[in-house]
Design a protein around this motif. Structure first.
Motif, PDB file in Angstrom:
ATOM      1  N   TYR A   1      -7.770 -21.448 -28.105  1.00 60.59           N
ATOM      2  CA  TYR A   1      -7.547 -20.857 -26.962  1.00 60.59           C
ATOM      3  C   TYR A   1      -8.646 -19.753 -26.546  1.00 60.59           C
TER       4      TYR A   1
ATOM      5  N   TRP B   1       2.528 -11.340 -21.605  1.00 62.10           N
ATOM      6  CA  TRP B   1       1.426 -12.325 -21.432  1.00 62.10           C
ATOM      7  C   TRP B   1       1.111 -13.262 -22.712  1.00 62.10           C
TER       8      TRP B   1
ATOM      9  N   SER C   1      -1.200 -18.192 -26.136  1.00 66.17           N
ATOM     10  CA  SER C   1      -1.175 -18.988 -27.317  1.00 66.17           C
ATOM     11  C   SER C   1      -0.071 -18.551 -28.448  1.00 66.17           C
TER      12      SER C   1
ATOM     13  N   THR D   1       0.222 -15.545 -30.142  1.00 67.95           N
ATOM     14  CA  THR D   1      -0.633 -15.005 -31.439  1.00 67.95           C
ATOM     15  C   THR D   1       0.675 -13.720 -31.959  1.00 67.95           C
TER      16      THR D   1
ATOM     17  N   ASP E   1       5.316 -16.302 -20.539  1.00 67.47           N
ATOM     18  CA  ASP E   1       3.925 -16.628 -19.946  1.00 67.47           C
ATOM     19  C   ASP E   1       4.388 -17.531 -18.697  1.00 67.47           C
ATOM     20  N   ILE E   2       3.746 -17.243 -17.484  1.00 70.09           N
ATOM     21  CA  ILE E   2       3.994 -17.935 -16.361  1.00 70.09           C
ATOM     22  C   ILE E   2       3.778 -19.562 -16.598  1.00 70.09           C
TER      23      ILE E   2
ATOM     24  N   ASP F   1       7.408 -14.971 -14.897  1.00 72.10           N
ATOM     25  CA  ASP F   1       6.606 -14.376 -14.031  1.00 72.10           C
ATOM     26  C   ASP F   1       6.887 -13.087 -14.206  1.00 72.10           C
ATOM     27  N   THR F   2       5.830 -12.152 -14.866  1.00 75.58           N
ATOM     28  CA  THR F   2       5.960 -10.815 -15.155  1.00 75.58           C
ATOM     29  C   THR F   2       6.083  -9.775 -13.783  1.00 75.58           C
TER      30      THR F   2
ATOM     31  N   SER G   1      -2.479  -8.862 -24.046  1.00 80.12           N
ATOM     32  CA  SER G   1      -3.745  -8.779 -23.299  1.00 80.12           C
ATOM     33  C   SER G   1      -3.483  -9.079 -22.018  1.00 80.12           C
TER      34      SER G   1
ATOM     35  N   ILE H   1      -1.692 -14.087 -12.274  1.00 76.38           N
ATOM     36  CA  ILE H   1      -2.257 -12.680 -11.920  1.00 76.38           C
ATOM     37  C   ILE H   1      -3.682 -13.064 -12.316  1.00 76.38           C
TER      38      ILE H   1
HETATM   39  C1  LIG Z   1      -5.154 -12.954 -21.634  1.00 78.00           C
HETATM   40  S1  LIG Z   1      -4.085 -14.169 -21.840  1.00 78.00           S
HETATM   41  C2  LIG Z   1      -3.044 -13.810 -23.095  1.00 78.00           C
HETATM   42  C3  LIG Z   1      -3.671 -14.147 -24.604  1.00 78.00           C
HETATM   43  C4  LIG Z   1      -2.685 -13.964 -25.739  1.00 78.00           C
HETATM   44  N1  LIG Z   1      -2.780 -12.551 -26.131  1.00 78.00           N
HETATM   45  C5  LIG Z   1      -3.276 -15.026 -27.019  1.00 78.00           C
HETATM   46  O1  LIG Z   1      -3.452 -14.220 -27.857  1.00 78.00           O
HETATM   47  O2  LIG Z   1      -3.279 -16.164 -26.795  1.00 78.00           O
HETATM   48  C6  LIG Z   1      -3.193 -13.996 -20.475  1.00 78.00           C
HETATM   49  C7  LIG Z   1      -1.917 -14.889 -20.247  1.00 78.00           C
HETATM   50  O3  LIG Z   1      -1.303 -14.080 -18.810  1.00 78.00           O
HETATM   51  C8  LIG Z   1      -0.651 -15.498 -18.370  1.00 78.00           C
HETATM   52  N2  LIG Z   1      -0.109 -14.871 -17.016  1.00 78.00           N
HETATM   53  C9  LIG Z   1      -0.929 -15.032 -15.895  1.00 78.00           C
HETATM   54  N3  LIG Z   1      -0.292 -14.416 -15.022  1.00 78.00           N
HETATM   55  C10 LIG Z   1       0.934 -14.251 -15.316  1.00 78.00           C
HETATM   56  C11 LIG Z   1       2.349 -13.723 -14.698  1.00 78.00           C
HETATM   57  N4  LIG Z   1       2.388 -13.763 -13.475  1.00 78.00           N
HETATM   58  N5  LIG Z   1       3.368 -13.824 -15.480  1.00 78.00           N
HETATM   59  C12 LIG Z   1       3.178 -13.975 -16.893  1.00 78.00           C
HETATM   60  N6  LIG Z   1       2.108 -14.634 -17.709  1.00 78.00           N
HETATM   61  C13 LIG Z   1       0.913 -14.576 -16.821  1.00 78.00           C
HETATM   62  C14 LIG Z   1      -1.724 -16.457 -18.537  1.00 78.00           C
HETATM   63  O4  LIG Z   1      -1.073 -17.731 -18.380  1.00 78.00           O
HETATM   64  C15 LIG Z   1      -2.406 -16.242 -19.681  1.00 78.00           C
HETATM   65  O5  LIG Z   1      -1.672 -16.995 -20.947  1.00 78.00           O
END
Ligand SMILES: C[S@@+](CC[C@H](N)C(=O)[O-])C[C@H]1O[C@@H](n2cnc3c(N)ncnc32)[C@H](O)[C@@H]1O
Length: 435
Positions: free
Chosen positions: A32, A60, A63, A65, A81-82, A245-246, A262, A298
């Motif tokens: 990822y 969010w 994967s 972690t 996660d969405i 969805d946050t 993140s 987002i």
């Molecule tokens: C930067 S990644 C996070 C990576 C994670 N920290 C890892 O180690 O794998 C951001 C995540 O936010 C999710 N995302 C985007 N919009 C969102 C929402 N409205 N609600 C929840 N999750 C969302 C995406 O699907 C993505 O997997």
């Protein structure tokens, strides 16, 4: 009870950069691009003065972690996660090693079942990349996994995906990994993008026996990895990883002790694009269409449906940045780009509000945030996030900056045209909620 005093200076903050060399073992089954390394989360958790009953949240979760490491250290872990694909991947990561021996026999039994009714030829979204016969072979395996582990013939809702067993999630992950390797000709150096074949000839054609072999090979390798990880401590049973969805999720107030996460990038990268094939595999159980998912993300690259007004509540830096985007003389700056940026800040701001409310007073939030550029305009996201979080009752206690040479901002070819710095700053921002 012993009073634990939290000190920002004692937090162990290592680099949030996950280089490819760290994506070995189980992680290699779903490399990822957007994640941070386990060691980063471990350092934070071990130095955050937590108690055995502490609850750790990653809103969010990607994967998974954070949820994996928190659970390994014995904490209750919650991941949201969405994207249902990411929820399946993160749930598979939680499969206890005691299940290693059952994986391969289960997969063999599934592929040994006779043909089953599947999606009509021509209507399967897998046919975007795979020739009809290959798509049908993949769908046969997916149907067998679904019928024998989930039971229902969908569509399921997001909540159901958040309850599928670790075994079911791992079998799906085996199929994701098989399809990922079979469709690699359609992938580019940009990890978030997959080329769409322009003709039938360009589609991946593999005989059904080759599809089955790829699936079984991946499950076998995953079972071996899991068995080899037996010496490490097990997964604490208290965890939940769900589709949410946050911007709209209802989260329990004042309940979480530590958030490690993140936020989605603000670099106009379509997160769903990186998981298109996996979304096609999951199509029969998805609660919403791929377009809706992409729009609700987002960082969506789609024009928002609702009208969003720039808000003074987003802080000075954000407003200054948005003004510069709107006034930029390049094409579509005042229309498309301005509205997608509004969408990003509107969603991220309302998410921070929810994250702050679910945190207990005195709780800690650690965010990994990357800056970027819109054309020649600096998007100082770490400062914007700091100001936004401040308005939601989160006080910045520490900021550590790291500089990376590989980032999502560099995937954008305009970096060179505008002569802007090609090495972005990845900031680790740590906040405390007022007690
Ligand atoms: C930067 S990644 C996070 C990576 C994670 N920290 C890892 O180690 O794998 C951001 C995540 O936010 C999710 N995302 C985007 N919009 C969102 C929402 N409205 N609600 C929840 N999750 C969302 C995406 O699907 C993505 O997997």
């Amino acid at each position: 009870m012993e009073l634990k005093i939290f000190q920002f200076s004692k937090l162990q903050i290592s680099s949030p950069k996950r280089d490819k060399g760290l994506q070995t073992g189980w992680e290699s089954f779903f490399p990822y691009y957007a994640g941070y390394p386990e060691i980063f989360v471990k350092g934070l958790l071990e130095s955050a003065n937590l108690s055995p009953t502490s609850i750790i949240l990653d809103p969010w979760n990607g994967s998974g972690t954070t949820t994996f490491v928190a659970s390994r250290l014995g904490y209750e872990a919650v991941g949201l996660d969405i994207n249902p694909v990411m929820v399946v991947i993160a749930r598979a990561r939680m499969l206890p090693c005691s299940e290693a021996d059952s994986l391969l026999p289960l997969a063999l039994a599934l592929v040994g079942q006779g043909p089953r009714p599947t999606i009509e030829a021509g209507a399967d979204p897998l046919e975007e990349w795979f020739a009809p016969q290959t798509a049908t072979a993949i769908r046969q395996i997916e149907t067998a996994i679904r019928e024998s582990t989930i039971g229902g013939i969908a569509p399921l809702d997001g909540a159901t995906i958040g309850r599928i067993s670790g075994l079911a999630a791992t079998l799906y992950l085996g199929l994701f990994a098989a399809c990922r390797s079979l469709s690699r000709v359609h992938r580019s150096t940009n990890p978030t993008w997959m080329r769409k074949p322009k003709s039938e000839e360009q589609k991946t054609t593999v005989p059904p026996v080759g599809v089955v072999a790829a699936f079984i090979d991946n499950v076998r390798a995953m079972a071996n990895e899991l068995a080899a990880s037996e010496k490490t401590p097990g997964i604490a049973p208290r965890w939940a990883i769900e589709v949410a969805d946050t911007t709209s999720a209802s989260l329990k107030p004042d309940s979480v002790d530590l958030v490690v996460t993140s936020p989605p990038y603000c670099t106009r990268i379509d997160y769903t694009a990186a998981t298109r094939v996996e979304l096609a595999i999951l199509a029969p159980i998805l609660p919403e269409a791929r377009e809706d998912l992409s729009r609700n993300m987002i960082g969506s690259i789609r024009v928002p449906v609702k009208k969003i007004a720039q808000s003074a509540d987003w802080g000075e830096t954000c407003n200054r940045f948005l003004d510069r985007v709107r006034q930029h003389d390049s094409k579509a700056s005042s229309t498309y780009y301005y509205s997608t940026h509004l969408d990003y800040f509107d969603k991220i701001d309302s998410s921070f509000g929810r994250i702050s409310s679910t945190l207990r007073p005195g709780g800690i939030v650690c965010l990994v945030v990357q800056d970027s550029y819109y054309k020649d305009v600096h998007n100082d996201l770490p400062t914007i996030v700091t100001e936004m979080c401040g308005r939601h009752g989160l006080r910045l206690g520490r900021r550590d900056d790291f500089r990376f040479s590989r980032s999502m901002a560099r995937v954008n070819r305009h970096t060179k045209i505008y002569g802007r710095p090609s090495v972005p700053t990845e900031a680790v921002l740590c906040f405390e909620k007022a007690a």
